[in-house]
Scaffold this motif. Structure first.
Motif, PDB file in Angstrom:
ATOM      1  N   ARG A  77      -9.751 -14.861  12.050  1.00 55.16           N
ATOM      2  CA  ARG A  77      -9.998 -13.348  11.954  1.00 55.16           C
ATOM      3  C   ARG A  77      -8.758 -12.610  12.067  1.00 55.16           C
ATOM      4  NH1 ARG A  77     -10.828  -9.740  15.713  1.00 55.16           N
ATOM      5  NH2 ARG A  77     -10.250 -11.112  17.295  1.00 55.16           N
ATOM      6  N   LYS A  78      -7.831 -12.931  13.135  1.00 57.79           N
ATOM      7  CA  LYS A  78      -6.556 -12.113  13.150  1.00 57.79           C
ATOM      8  C   LYS A  78      -5.821 -12.309  11.844  1.00 57.79           C
ATOM      9  CE  LYS A  78      -6.092 -12.292  18.301  1.00 57.79           C
ATOM     10  NZ  LYS A  78      -5.311 -12.840  19.340  1.00 57.79           N
ATOM     11  N   ARG A  79      -5.743 -13.389  11.353  1.00 61.48           N
ATOM     12  CA  ARG A  79      -5.030 -13.546  10.119  1.00 61.48           C
ATOM     13  C   ARG A  79      -5.681 -12.928   8.918  1.00 61.48           C
ATOM     14  NH1 ARG A  79      -5.905 -19.166   8.740  1.00 61.48           N
ATOM     15  NH2 ARG A  79      -4.590 -19.651  10.537  1.00 61.48           N
ATOM     16  N   PHE A  80      -7.112 -12.810   8.856  1.00 57.44           N
ATOM     17  CA  PHE A  80      -7.554 -11.947   7.607  1.00 57.44           C
ATOM     18  C   PHE A  80      -7.364 -10.485   8.035  1.00 57.44           C
ATOM     19  CE2 PHE A  80     -11.211  -9.133   6.702  1.00 57.44           C
ATOM     20  CZ  PHE A  80     -11.476  -9.366   5.303  1.00 57.44           C
ATOM     21  N   VAL A  81      -7.304 -10.129   9.370  1.00 58.93           N
ATOM     22  CA  VAL A  81      -7.082  -8.720   9.522  1.00 58.93           C
ATOM     23  C   VAL A  81      -5.652  -8.372   9.172  1.00 58.93           C
ATOM     24  CG1 VAL A  81      -6.679  -6.889  11.348  1.00 58.93           C
ATOM     25  CG2 VAL A  81      -8.769  -8.533  11.369  1.00 58.93           C
ATOM     26  N   ARG A  82      -4.628  -9.178   9.430  1.00 57.68           N
ATOM     27  CA  ARG A  82      -3.071  -8.987   9.075  1.00 57.68           C
ATOM     28  C   ARG A  82      -3.205  -8.988   7.501  1.00 57.68           C
ATOM     29  NH1 ARG A  82      -1.842 -12.607  13.299  1.00 57.68           N
ATOM     30  NH2 ARG A  82      -1.655 -14.238  11.881  1.00 57.68           N
ATOM     31  N   GLY A  83      -3.829  -9.651   6.710  1.00 57.00           N
ATOM     32  CA  GLY A  83      -3.586  -9.991   5.538  1.00 57.00           C
ATOM     33  C   GLY A  83      -4.119  -8.605   4.929  1.00 57.00           C
ATOM     34  N   PHE A  84      -5.424  -8.262   5.497  1.00 58.30           N
ATOM     35  CA  PHE A  84      -6.168  -6.860   5.035  1.00 58.30           C
ATOM     36  C   PHE A  84      -4.987  -5.809   5.148  1.00 58.30           C
ATOM     37  CE2 PHE A  84      -8.621  -3.169   5.760  1.00 58.30           C
ATOM     38  CZ  PHE A  84      -9.313  -3.155   4.512  1.00 58.30           C
ATOM     39  N   GLN A  85      -4.281  -5.727   6.286  1.00 62.05           N
ATOM     40  CA  GLN A  85      -3.497  -4.556   6.537  1.00 62.05           C
ATOM     41  C   GLN A  85      -2.258  -4.710   5.768  1.00 62.05           C
ATOM     42  OE1 GLN A  85      -3.180  -5.071  10.636  1.00 62.05           O
ATOM     43  NE2 GLN A  85      -4.646  -3.634  11.263  1.00 62.05           N
ATOM     44  N   LYS A  86      -1.731  -6.007   5.507  1.00 61.95           N
ATOM     45  CA  LYS A  86      -0.620  -5.955   4.917  1.00 61.95           C
ATOM     46  C   LYS A  86      -0.489  -5.966   3.240  1.00 61.95           C
ATOM     47  CE  LYS A  86       3.520  -8.875   5.053  1.00 61.95           C
ATOM     48  NZ  LYS A  86       4.149 -10.207   5.510  1.00 61.95           N
ATOM     49  N   VAL A  87      -1.693  -6.735   2.536  1.00 64.06           N
ATOM     50  CA  VAL A  87      -1.736  -6.666   1.188  1.00 64.06           C
ATOM     51  C   VAL A  87      -2.832  -5.769   0.894  1.00 64.06           C
ATOM     52  CG1 VAL A  87      -2.021  -8.373  -0.675  1.00 64.06           C
ATOM     53  CG2 VAL A  87      -0.883  -9.053   1.446  1.00 64.06           C
ATOM     54  N   LEU A  88      -3.938  -5.780   1.173  1.00 63.11           N
ATOM     55  CA  LEU A  88      -5.210  -5.295   0.625  1.00 63.11           C
ATOM     56  C   LEU A  88      -5.013  -3.543   0.606  1.00 63.11           C
ATOM     57  CD1 LEU A  88      -7.388  -6.245  -1.098  1.00 63.11           C
ATOM     58  CD2 LEU A  88      -8.842  -5.969   1.129  1.00 63.11           C
ATOM     59  N   LEU A  89      -4.715  -3.324   1.898  1.00 63.64           N
ATOM     60  CA  LEU A  89      -4.781  -1.810   1.904  1.00 63.64           C
ATOM     61  C   LEU A  89      -3.462  -1.101   1.154  1.00 63.64           C
ATOM     62  CD1 LEU A  89      -5.258  -0.935   5.837  1.00 63.64           C
ATOM     63  CD2 LEU A  89      -6.615  -0.288   3.663  1.00 63.64           C
ATOM     64  N   PRO A  90      -2.217  -1.613   1.144  1.00 60.15           N
ATOM     65  CA  PRO A  90      -1.447  -1.197   0.268  1.00 60.15           C
ATOM     66  C   PRO A  90      -1.708  -1.177  -1.556  1.00 60.15           C
ATOM     67  CG  PRO A  90       0.008  -2.491   1.783  1.00 60.15           C
ATOM     68  CD  PRO A  90      -1.614  -2.632   1.973  1.00 60.15           C
ATOM     69  N   SER A  91      -2.491  -2.511  -1.671  1.00 59.89           N
ATOM     70  CA  SER A  91      -3.044  -2.623  -2.945  1.00 59.89           C
ATOM     71  C   SER A  91      -3.919  -1.490  -3.495  1.00 59.89           C
ATOM     72  CB  SER A  91      -3.402  -3.955  -3.288  1.00 59.89           C
ATOM     73  OG  SER A  91      -2.469  -5.095  -2.837  1.00 59.89           O
TER      74      SER A  91
END
Length: 296
Positions: free
Chosen positions: A39-53
């Motif tokens: 869950r934490k990895r998904f949140v970090r990935g969302f904040q790091k990659v998906l939001l900027p994209s």
């Protein structure tokens, strides 16, 4: 009135999720820990990659549908839309790639030469502070000279070949390396320095095993700064005296009002700059595995 005991009245109590009755307590903790990590990895990935994209896609859509044109009162010949820029890239792909390679060569050669000279100045300033610090001041002063003033001078010295742009990039990249490397060589642990002296290490050994090793993270920081500075120096140098390169093509495109092609040059230069930066960052990860900042 006789009521049920709390243990028996379970209808209003939220029942726990049954995971697996066969799991032991350590296994259950492992499963929950793995789920928490996912869950934490998904949140970090969302904040790091998906939001900027998503932000980038939204920006391009607003640009494509001319929202920015309406806000800033611009025409499409002043600010071409992304689809027109991509069409210009497709139509001139061979020319753009050839000129990008030429500009990248200038930037790379100039950055290697300027960074080497900057590192040499840092070595001298650390070894002989009384003389060397004056050299650092000269390097910083050279870096403060605008590129538009350097370009005619370098053209006179090195003619209009690749040498003049390499010289411009060399001057613009020396200061960052000299200052950062000098800071890394001076900012050593005093206890480590005392230990080297207690082992009767001479000056060369202190530099080799302590000062230069300590300066490497600072050196890579300077190299990453210089990746973008070198591309800027090469492109601006081509504006004035060149018959090839992205700067030359950009200058000519603006003169003949081919703005999509001009923006295509900017796009390719940006991509080349980002790739150059990522290349240096990858080298940093390879060569600085031992450093504490890379182990975390």
């Amino acid at each position: 009135m006789e009521g049920k005991s709390v243990e028996n009245n379970k209808s209003w109590v939220k029942q726990p999720v049954e995971i697996d009755n066969q799991l032991t307590t350590p296994q259950l903790k492992t499963v929950l820990s793995n789920n928490d990590r996912k869950r934490k990895r998904f949140v970090r990935g969302f904040q790091k990659v998906l939001l900027p994209s998503l932000a980038g896609i939204l920006f391009i859509l607003l640009w494509e549908f001319q929202v920015f044109h309406s806000i800033f009162q611009l025409r499409t010949y002043q600010l071409p839309i992304p689809s027109a820029i991509l069409e210009a890239v497709r139509e001139n792909s061979s020319t753009l790639l050839s000129y990008a390679g030429y500009t990248f060569t200038e930037a790379l050669l100039g950055m290697l030469l300027g960074s080497s000279l900057g590192f040499l100045f840092a070595l001298i300033a650390t070894s002989w502070p009384k003389w060397g610090k004056g050299g650092l001041v000269v390097v910083v002063a050279l870096n403060a000279v605008p590129i538009v003033a350097l370009a005619p001078i370098m053209n006179l010295w090195f003619s209009d070949g690749i040498g003049s742009r390499v010289a411009i990039v060399t001057v613009t990249t020396m200061a960052a390396m000299a200052i950062n490397a000098h800071k890394g060589m001076m900012n050593v642990n005093p206890l480590a320095l005392d230990l080297m002296h207690s082992y009767a290490a001479n000056k060369i050994e202190v530099f080799r095993y302590l000062r230069i090793a300590n300066s490497l993270p600072y050196v890579f920081t300077a190299l990453k700064i210089n990746t973008t500075a070198s591309m800027i120096g090469a492109i601006v140098g081509e504006f004035f005296f060149s018959s090839r390169g992205l700067g030359y093509l950009l200058s000519n495109s603006i003169k003949v009002a081919k703005m999509p092609l001009g923006w295509a040059c900017i796009l390719i230069a940006s991509i080349a700059g980002v790739l150059f930066y990522l290349l240096v960052e990858g080298l940093e990860k390879v060569f600085l595995k031992w450093h504490a900042s890379k182990r975390t």
